[in-house]
Write an enzyme that holds these catalytic residues in place. Structure first.
Site, PDB file in Angstrom:
ATOM      1  N   ILE A 129    -109.623  -8.207  -6.978  1.00  0.00           N
ATOM      2  CA  ILE A 129    -110.275  -9.001  -5.923  1.00  0.00           C
ATOM      3  C   ILE A 129    -111.130  -8.077  -5.060  1.00  0.00           C
ATOM      4  CG2 ILE A 129    -109.904 -10.494  -3.914  1.00  0.00           C
ATOM      5  CD1 ILE A 129    -107.263 -11.404  -5.138  1.00  0.00           C
ATOM      6  N   ASP A 136    -108.158   2.724  -1.039  1.00  0.00           N
ATOM      7  CA  ASP A 136    -107.485   2.486  -2.332  1.00  0.00           C
ATOM      8  C   ASP A 136    -107.127   3.834  -2.939  1.00  0.00           C
ATOM      9  OD1 ASP A 136    -106.665   1.361  -4.920  1.00  0.00           O
ATOM     10  OD2 ASP A 136    -107.798  -0.383  -4.276  1.00  0.00           O
ATOM     11  N   THR A 147    -100.210 -15.358  -1.638  1.00  0.00           N
ATOM     12  CA  THR A 147    -100.117 -15.828  -3.025  1.00  0.00           C
ATOM     13  C   THR A 147     -99.787 -17.317  -3.063  1.00  0.00           C
ATOM     14  OG1 THR A 147     -98.836 -15.691  -5.065  1.00  0.00           O
ATOM     15  CG2 THR A 147     -97.681 -15.053  -3.075  1.00  0.00           C
ATOM     16  N   ARG A 190     -87.318 -12.689  -9.871  1.00  0.00           N
ATOM     17  CA  ARG A 190     -88.710 -13.128  -9.938  1.00  0.00           C
ATOM     18  C   ARG A 190     -89.232 -13.449  -8.532  1.00  0.00           C
ATOM     19  NH1 ARG A 190     -92.963 -15.904 -12.627  1.00  0.00           N
ATOM     20  NH2 ARG A 190     -94.435 -16.312 -10.966  1.00  0.00           N
ATOM     21  N   TYR A 195     -91.133 -11.256  -5.031  1.00  0.00           N
ATOM     22  CA  TYR A 195     -92.553 -11.157  -4.666  1.00  0.00           C
ATOM     23  C   TYR A 195     -92.937 -12.307  -3.721  1.00  0.00           C
ATOM     24  CZ  TYR A 195     -97.636 -11.367  -5.393  1.00  0.00           C
ATOM     25  OH  TYR A 195     -98.995 -11.422  -5.224  1.00  0.00           O
ATOM     26  N   LYS A 200     -94.064 -11.818   0.171  1.00  0.00           N
ATOM     27  CA  LYS A 200     -95.364 -12.313   0.662  1.00  0.00           C
ATOM     28  C   LYS A 200     -95.147 -13.354   1.757  1.00  0.00           C
ATOM     29  CE  LYS A 200     -98.890 -10.604  -1.885  1.00  0.00           C
ATOM     30  NZ  LYS A 200    -100.093  -9.965  -1.323  1.00  0.00           N
ATOM     31  N   TYR A 251     -89.772 -11.108 -20.205  1.00  0.00           N
ATOM     32  CA  TYR A 251     -89.778 -10.474 -18.873  1.00  0.00           C
ATOM     33  C   TYR A 251     -88.465  -9.782 -18.524  1.00  0.00           C
ATOM     34  CZ  TYR A 251     -94.051 -13.057 -17.589  1.00  0.00           C
ATOM     35  OH  TYR A 251     -95.328 -13.555 -17.515  1.00  0.00           O
TER      36      TYR A 251
HETATM   37  C1  UGA Z   1     -98.894 -14.416 -10.743  1.00  0.00           C
HETATM   38  C2  UGA Z   1     -98.449 -13.843  -9.424  1.00  0.00           C
HETATM   39  O1  UGA Z   1     -97.084 -13.680  -9.371  1.00  0.00           O
HETATM   40  C3  UGA Z   1     -98.910 -14.715  -8.317  1.00  0.00           C
HETATM   41  O2  UGA Z   1     -98.545 -14.235  -7.126  1.00  0.00           O
HETATM   42  C4  UGA Z   1    -100.391 -14.785  -8.327  1.00  0.00           C
HETATM   43  O3  UGA Z   1    -100.825 -15.591  -7.248  1.00  0.00           O
HETATM   44  C5  UGA Z   1    -100.772 -15.383  -9.616  1.00  0.00           C
HETATM   45  O4  UGA Z   1    -100.276 -14.596 -10.706  1.00  0.00           O
HETATM   46  C6  UGA Z   1    -102.236 -15.482  -9.732  1.00  0.00           C
HETATM   47  O5  UGA Z   1    -102.804 -15.132 -10.754  1.00  0.00           O
HETATM   48  O6  UGA Z   1    -102.840 -15.952  -8.764  1.00  0.00           O
HETATM   49  P1  UGA Z   1     -98.139 -16.322 -12.419  1.00  0.00           P
HETATM   50  O7  UGA Z   1     -99.200 -17.363 -12.444  1.00  0.00           O
HETATM   51  O8  UGA Z   1     -96.770 -16.820 -12.710  1.00  0.00           O
HETATM   52  O9  UGA Z   1     -98.155 -15.597 -11.011  1.00  0.00           O
HETATM   53  O10 UGA Z   1     -98.462 -15.116 -13.415  1.00  0.00           O
HETATM   54  P2  UGA Z   1     -98.939 -14.962 -14.909  1.00  0.00           P
HETATM   55  O11 UGA Z   1     -98.373 -13.689 -15.401  1.00  0.00           O
HETATM   56  O12 UGA Z   1    -100.416 -15.072 -14.993  1.00  0.00           O
HETATM   57  O13 UGA Z   1     -98.210 -16.150 -15.708  1.00  0.00           O
HETATM   58  C7  UGA Z   1     -98.672 -17.460 -15.753  1.00  0.00           C
HETATM   59  C8  UGA Z   1     -97.862 -18.217 -16.800  1.00  0.00           C
HETATM   60  O14 UGA Z   1     -98.177 -17.711 -18.089  1.00  0.00           O
HETATM   61  C9  UGA Z   1     -96.351 -18.105 -16.671  1.00  0.00           C
HETATM   62  O15 UGA Z   1     -95.770 -19.322 -17.028  1.00  0.00           O
HETATM   63  C10 UGA Z   1     -95.973 -17.039 -17.682  1.00  0.00           C
HETATM   64  O16 UGA Z   1     -94.656 -17.179 -18.150  1.00  0.00           O
HETATM   65  C11 UGA Z   1     -96.981 -17.338 -18.774  1.00  0.00           C
HETATM   66  N1  UGA Z   1     -97.338 -16.192 -19.653  1.00  0.00           N
HETATM   67  C12 UGA Z   1     -97.647 -14.975 -19.133  1.00  0.00           C
HETATM   68  C13 UGA Z   1     -97.396 -16.389 -21.029  1.00  0.00           C
HETATM   69  O17 UGA Z   1     -97.120 -17.495 -21.551  1.00  0.00           O
HETATM   70  N2  UGA Z   1     -97.742 -15.346 -21.832  1.00  0.00           N
HETATM   71  C14 UGA Z   1     -98.060 -14.122 -21.350  1.00  0.00           C
HETATM   72  O18 UGA Z   1     -98.397 -13.217 -22.156  1.00  0.00           O
HETATM   73  C15 UGA Z   1     -98.012 -13.928 -19.955  1.00  0.00           C
END
Ligand code: UGA
Length: 366
Positions: free
Chosen positions: A12, A32, A119, A160, A163, A167, A308
């Site tokens: 960002i 940074d 978040t 989980r 975080y 926040k 995870y």
């Molecule tokens: C993350 C952060 O924890 C949030 O704080 C943040 O706001 C958010 O990303 C964001 O991008 O804004 P989350 O959306 O759960 O939250 O993170 P991801 O790792 O992008 O996962 C999204 C979904 O995809 C979850 O259901 C996860 O289990 C799934 N996923 C993730 C997969 O199916 N395959 C993967 O390889 C990775």
């Protein structure tokens, strides 16, 4: 305008820096540890880059000198990788709460407006996820609204949520400083921002488990299956980094109009399940490269625990009400999911397309 940005070289931060420095009247002091994403900006005459951690006492004193002269303190510094929340919970709590405490306090001491990127995860799971199966859900059970929606996090052992909790506590600290000491603030809750320079591509730009889209893009480029956690039923609203930066710029440019509010920043028109996201990405790769092999790129399922580790629990859905944000900021997200994915594929194909083609040819020969 004199703006301090912590985490200025993150995903960002690097996009925000570009847009801030494009304004003729803006000076930025950016903090940074890593400068990789902002190398083209480092010589900019209105950027002062401090390659330092703001967690040491000496650096904090230095940061406070910057803040005392500032019109805005934009605090982006964070660790945002779900794979680390349950495996490195102490780091998660430090990086997302304890390290923010002195920053909030210094903004409060100097009365400098604080823009904090929190978040969408602070909402946790939706009310609807606790309803009996098959029940027709009312809007308040699914739509996340900054003024009314309760925040539902799981038990402590499900780490989980460290975080989201960290926040949330930073948000509460900011709000308490606002209430007791008049700290001006804007709290932004990002809903799955993606675009060029997102996180890093594992195996190509770094090692580890970033957020879902870099995981999928890297898997496709390396010829590995995209992994769908727990069937890929979880839903997210995928938001272009460019729309996100438009919203941040609207807030920064007119603080008198936009201070002291919470903002859900995301694009509800782009809600998809993770399975649909993987399928849409296959189409985007085929469309942008002209290579039909991507249409049936393998997708495989994996359990959350296997992917995870213990303590993982998922947000079921993140769909929000942005009517307040649209009315207040006169901001309307413009980028469809297809446009976002096309841009992402284009960006990474230019960097890693050759190695993807070589790997595909070797596979055919083998
Ligand atoms: C993350 C952060 O924890 C949030 O704080 C943040 O706001 C958010 O990303 C964001 O991008 O804004 P989350 O959306 O759960 O939250 O993170 P991801 O790792 O992008 O996962 C999204 C979904 O995809 C979850 O259901 C996860 O289990 C799934 N996923 C993730 C997969 O199916 N395959 C993967 O390889 C990775």
């Amino acid at each position: 305008m004199n703006i301090i940005v912590t985490g200025c070289a993150g995903f960002i931060g690097s996009h925000l820096l570009e847009r801030l420095l494009a304004q003729p009247d803006v000076r930025v002091t950016g903090w940074d540890l890593d400068d990789r994403r902002i190398i083209p900006l480092l010589d900019h005459p209105r950027l002062t880059f401090r390659q330092a951690s703001y967690t040491e006492p000496a650096a904090l004193a230095w940061l406070e000198q910057d803040v005392a002269q500032a019109d805005w303190l934009v605090h982006l510094g964070a660790v945002c990788q779900p794979a680390r929340y349950n495996t490195e919970p102490l780091l998660t709590i430090h990086a997302n709460f304890l390290d923010s405490v002195p920053i909030v306090e210094m903004a409060s001491r100097h009365g400098v407006p604080l823009l904090f990127t929190s978040t969408s995860e602070v909402y946790g799971r939706t009310l609807g996820s606790y309803a009996p199966a098959g029940q027709v859900l009312a809007p308040h059970q699914t739509l996340l609204d900054a003024a009314t929606t309760p925040m539902l996090l799981g038990p402590i052992q499900h780490q989980r949520w460290t975080y989201a909790c960290a926040k949330q506590l930073t948000e509460r600290l900011i709000y308490a400083h606002h209430h007791d000491r008049g700290l001006p603030f804007a709290i932004v809750r990002p809903f799955n921002f993606f675009g060029p320079r997102m996180d890093y591509l594992p195996g190509l730009e770094g090692e580890g488990t970033p957020r879902v889209l870099p995981m999928f893009v890297s898997a496709v480029l390396r010829g590995e299956p995209m992994q769908l956690v727990d069937g890929g039923h979880a839903r997210r609203t995928i938001t272009s980094i460019h729309d996100a930066i438009d919203a941040l710029m609207a807030i920064i440019e007119r603080p008198q109009a936009f201070l002291n509010h919470f903002y859900n920043i995301g694009n509800p028109a782009n809600e998809v399940s993770m399975r649909e996201l993987a399928e849409q990405l296959r189409l985007a790769f085929a469309r942008m490269t002209g290579e039909a092999r991507f249409l049936d790129h393998p997708i495989e399922e994996v359990s959350g625990g296997a992917f995870y580790g213990p303590g993982y629990e998922d947000c079921d859905r993140r769909i929000m009400d942005i009517t307040q944000e649209q009315a207040r900021l006169a901001w309307f997200p413009q980028h469809s999911l297809q446009a976002l994915l096309d841009e992402v594929v284009d960006y990474y194909w230019a960097r890693f397309g050759d190695s993807s083609r070589r790997a595909a040819t070797e596979d055919v020969r083998a």
